[in-house]
Design a protein around this motif. Structure first.
Motif, PDB file in Angstrom:
ATOM      1  N   LEU A   1     -33.526  -5.710  10.146  1.00 32.17           N
ATOM      2  CA  LEU A   1     -33.921  -5.280   8.806  1.00 32.17           C
ATOM      3  C   LEU A   1     -32.980  -4.195   8.305  1.00 32.17           C
ATOM      4  CD1 LEU A   1     -37.713  -5.164   9.628  1.00 32.17           C
ATOM      5  CD2 LEU A   1     -36.696  -6.669   7.894  1.00 32.17           C
ATOM      6  N   PRO A   2     -32.849  -4.049   6.991  1.00 31.55           N
ATOM      7  CA  PRO A   2     -32.011  -2.950   6.476  1.00 31.55           C
ATOM      8  C   PRO A   2     -32.594  -1.598   6.864  1.00 31.55           C
ATOM      9  CG  PRO A   2     -33.304  -3.944   4.714  1.00 31.55           C
ATOM     10  CD  PRO A   2     -33.469  -4.825   5.909  1.00 31.55           C
ATOM     11  N   GLY A   3     -31.729  -0.606   6.973  1.00 30.37           N
ATOM     12  CA  GLY A   3     -32.177   0.728   7.338  1.00 30.37           C
ATOM     13  C   GLY A   3     -33.167   1.294   6.332  1.00 30.37           C
ATOM     14  N   ALA A   4     -34.021   2.186   6.810  1.00 26.77           N
ATOM     15  CA  ALA A   4     -35.029   2.819   5.950  1.00 26.77           C
ATOM     16  C   ALA A   4     -34.789   4.322   5.878  1.00 26.77           C
ATOM     17  CB  ALA A   4     -36.432   2.541   6.475  1.00 26.77           C
TER      18      ALA A   4
ATOM     19  N   LYS B   1     -48.289  -3.050   7.369  1.00 30.73           N
ATOM     20  CA  LYS B   1     -48.417  -4.408   6.861  1.00 30.73           C
ATOM     21  C   LYS B   1     -47.174  -4.746   6.044  1.00 30.73           C
ATOM     22  CE  LYS B   1     -52.766  -5.135   8.201  1.00 30.73           C
ATOM     23  NZ  LYS B   1     -53.112  -6.165   9.214  1.00 30.73           N
ATOM     24  N   PHE B   2     -46.592  -5.912   6.309  1.00 32.88           N
ATOM     25  CA  PHE B   2     -45.530  -6.427   5.448  1.00 32.88           C
ATOM     26  C   PHE B   2     -46.195  -7.290   4.401  1.00 32.88           C
ATOM     27  CE2 PHE B   2     -42.075  -8.943   3.892  1.00 32.88           C
ATOM     28  CZ  PHE B   2     -40.937  -8.154   4.041  1.00 32.88           C
ATOM     29  N   ASN B   3     -45.824  -7.103   3.148  1.00 33.31           N
ATOM     30  CA  ASN B   3     -46.494  -7.776   2.035  1.00 33.31           C
ATOM     31  C   ASN B   3     -45.982  -9.211   1.890  1.00 33.31           C
ATOM     32  OD1 ASN B   3     -48.091  -8.227  -0.166  1.00 33.31           O
ATOM     33  ND2 ASN B   3     -47.009  -6.843  -1.544  1.00 33.31           N
ATOM     34  N   GLY B   4     -46.349 -10.038   2.850  1.00 35.09           N
ATOM     35  CA  GLY B   4     -45.932 -11.429   2.841  1.00 35.09           C
ATOM     36  C   GLY B   4     -45.995 -12.009   4.237  1.00 35.09           C
ATOM     37  N   ALA B   5     -45.781 -13.323   4.318  1.00 34.36           N
ATOM     38  CA  ALA B   5     -45.776 -13.999   5.607  1.00 34.36           C
ATOM     39  C   ALA B   5     -44.480 -13.695   6.353  1.00 34.36           C
ATOM     40  CB  ALA B   5     -45.944 -15.509   5.405  1.00 34.36           C
ATOM     41  N   LEU B   6     -44.395 -14.163   7.593  1.00 37.57           N
ATOM     42  CA  LEU B   6     -43.254 -13.865   8.445  1.00 37.57           C
ATOM     43  C   LEU B   6     -41.937 -14.336   7.828  1.00 37.57           C
ATOM     44  CD1 LEU B   6     -42.277 -12.666  11.123  1.00 37.57           C
ATOM     45  CD2 LEU B   6     -42.696 -14.902  12.183  1.00 37.57           C
ATOM     46  N   ASP B   7     -41.968 -15.429   7.075  1.00 37.39           N
ATOM     47  CA  ASP B   7     -40.727 -15.915   6.471  1.00 37.39           C
ATOM     48  C   ASP B   7     -40.163 -14.925   5.452  1.00 37.39           C
ATOM     49  OD1 ASP B   7     -42.848 -16.496   4.685  1.00 37.39           O
ATOM     50  OD2 ASP B   7     -41.624 -18.015   3.694  1.00 37.39           O
ATOM     51  N   ARG B   8     -41.029 -14.097   4.876  1.00 39.05           N
ATOM     52  CA  ARG B   8     -40.556 -13.078   3.940  1.00 39.05           C
ATOM     53  C   ARG B   8     -39.918 -11.904   4.695  1.00 39.05           C
ATOM     54  NH1 ARG B   8     -38.974 -15.700   0.861  1.00 39.05           N
ATOM     55  NH2 ARG B   8     -38.510 -13.886  -0.411  1.00 39.05           N
ATOM     56  N   VAL B   9     -40.415 -11.612   5.891  1.00 43.05           N
ATOM     57  CA  VAL B   9     -39.767 -10.591   6.732  1.00 43.05           C
ATOM     58  C   VAL B   9     -38.362 -11.065   7.091  1.00 43.05           C
ATOM     59  CG1 VAL B   9     -39.975  -9.171   8.808  1.00 43.05           C
ATOM     60  CG2 VAL B   9     -42.043 -10.006   7.683  1.00 43.05           C
ATOM     61  N   VAL B  10     -38.247 -12.337   7.451  1.00 45.16           N
ATOM     62  CA  VAL B  10     -36.939 -12.913   7.775  1.00 45.16           C
ATOM     63  C   VAL B  10     -36.012 -12.864   6.566  1.00 45.16           C
ATOM     64  CG1 VAL B  10     -35.740 -15.031   8.467  1.00 45.16           C
ATOM     65  CG2 VAL B  10     -37.904 -14.400   9.574  1.00 45.16           C
ATOM     66  N   ALA B  11     -36.568 -13.134   5.380  1.00 44.72           N
ATOM     67  CA  ALA B  11     -35.770 -13.101   4.153  1.00 44.72           C
ATOM     68  C   ALA B  11     -35.189 -11.722   3.906  1.00 44.72           C
ATOM     69  CB  ALA B  11     -36.607 -13.558   2.964  1.00 44.72           C
ATOM     70  N   LEU B  12     -36.002 -10.669   4.135  1.00 43.46           N
ATOM     71  CA  LEU B  12     -35.497  -9.307   3.963  1.00 43.46           C
ATOM     72  C   LEU B  12     -34.417  -9.005   4.996  1.00 43.46           C
ATOM     73  CD1 LEU B  12     -35.605  -6.569   2.556  1.00 43.46           C
ATOM     74  CD2 LEU B  12     -37.436  -5.898   4.132  1.00 43.46           C
ATOM     75  N   ALA B  13     -34.607  -9.485   6.221  1.00 41.26           N
ATOM     76  CA  ALA B  13     -33.604  -9.281   7.253  1.00 41.26           C
ATOM     77  C   ALA B  13     -32.274  -9.928   6.859  1.00 41.26           C
ATOM     78  CB  ALA B  13     -34.095  -9.838   8.587  1.00 41.26           C
ATOM     79  N   ASN B  14     -32.342 -11.111   6.281  1.00 42.00           N
ATOM     80  CA  ASN B  14     -31.122 -11.835   5.914  1.00 42.00           C
ATOM     81  C   ASN B  14     -30.497 -11.368   4.613  1.00 42.00           C
ATOM     82  OD1 ASN B  14     -30.847 -13.580   8.125  1.00 42.00           O
ATOM     83  ND2 ASN B  14     -32.421 -14.956   7.322  1.00 42.00           N
ATOM     84  N   GLY B  15     -31.233 -10.596   3.855  1.00 39.16           N
ATOM     85  CA  GLY B  15     -30.695 -10.083   2.594  1.00 39.16           C
ATOM     86  C   GLY B  15     -30.677 -11.121   1.494  1.00 39.16           C
TER      87      GLY B  15
END
Length: 274
Positions: A157-160, A260-274
């Motif tokens: 994931l991008p840095g926070a 909580k991430f506001n979405g399903a796991l595929d949205r976490v992956v989407a943020l990771a991939n940019g």
């Protein structure tokens, strides 16, 4: 020759003087300012350290019908983390404190950052900001150079940027609202120049309002990680119409800080991939 007789009152006077001195010492100890005793040591800050004191208490989150993905955030005070236990409990993503200011790196970073990755989690790193010590650009570079980078591997994931109450002094680090906005912009711009990614902003609405004047200019590019230990996220900082992540408790299972991430796991992956 005169005879010198011992003074029978001298021992009593010494005893009373000693008693008075002890009483005075105790009184001074009890009335002395507590700041030195209660101010934590530099480097010991962590995500949400000031939330309980300034922004409510722990509650059970109510997420309605929205799909949420459980996560955790960790720092050195949690030591070696039982990642397999967290994974089995349903935690799928994690953030680890990498740095603070330009004077601290997390001694447990490798176990926490790599350990979460090794059990299958999507992981990221965060930086605890100290805007009163060095510039935003300097701290962003320090963060990237000590674990806060990014790679497009689908698991990072991008840095926070953890920007919240100052545990070591004045809540807004002695900065005006405009100066704080400039410091944050300096950090975010430098981080993006180094990594190609827009950093996540972790904050609490009340701190953001007090210390930035509820500035809305970062909302279009930087995902919001909101801190609020209650049954809902409440009012978000200006500009953000939704949150990406929500730190909802500091007393969760295995490790305290759960999110909580506001979405399903595929949205976490989407943020990771940019």
């Amino acid at each position: 020759m005169p005879v010198h007789r011992p003074n029978p009152l001298r021992p009593r006077r010494l005893f009373l003087a000693g008693l008075l001195l002890a009483t005075l010492t105790l009184t001074l100890a009890l009335t002395a300012p507590a700041d030195a005793a209660t101010t934590p040591s530099r480097g010991s800050a962590y995500m949400g350290m000031g939330v309980l004191a300034h922004d409510g208490s722990n509650g059970t989150p109510s997420t309605g019908d929205a799909t949420q993905t459980e996560g955790v955030d960790v720092a050195s005070y949690q030591g070696n983390v039982a990642w397999s236990t967290l994974w089995s409990s349903g935690v799928k993503w994690a953030y680890t404190k990498a740095t603070e200011g330009t004077y601290y790196t997390n001694p447990y970073f490798a176990q926490q950052y790599n350990g979460s990755y090794n059990v299958g989690m999507i992981r990221g790193a965060y930086h605890f900001a100290t805007p009163d010590t060095t510039s935003g650009a300097t701290q962003a570079n320090y963060f990237v150079d000590h674990g806060g980078g990014w790679s497009k591997d689908g698991k990072t994931l991008p840095g926070a940027l953890d920007i919240e109450w100052n545990p070591y002094g004045a809540a807004c680090y002695g900065k005006s609202q405009s100066a704080m906005v400039s410091w944050i912009a300096d950090f975010l711009n430098t981080y993006k120049a180094r990594t190609g990614r827009d950093a996540v902003i972790y904050t609490a609405t009340s701190w953001w309002t007090d210390c930035t004047g509820n500035y809305s200019g970062f909302a279009s590019a930087n995902p919001l990680w909101i801190a609020r230990y209650a049954s809902d996220v409440g009012t978000l900082p200006a500009g953000w119409s939704y949150y990406t992540m929500w730190q909802y408790t500091s007393s969760g299972p295995t490790v305290g800080d759960h999110d909580k991430f506001n979405g399903a796991l595929d949205r976490v992956v989407a943020l990771a991939n940019g």
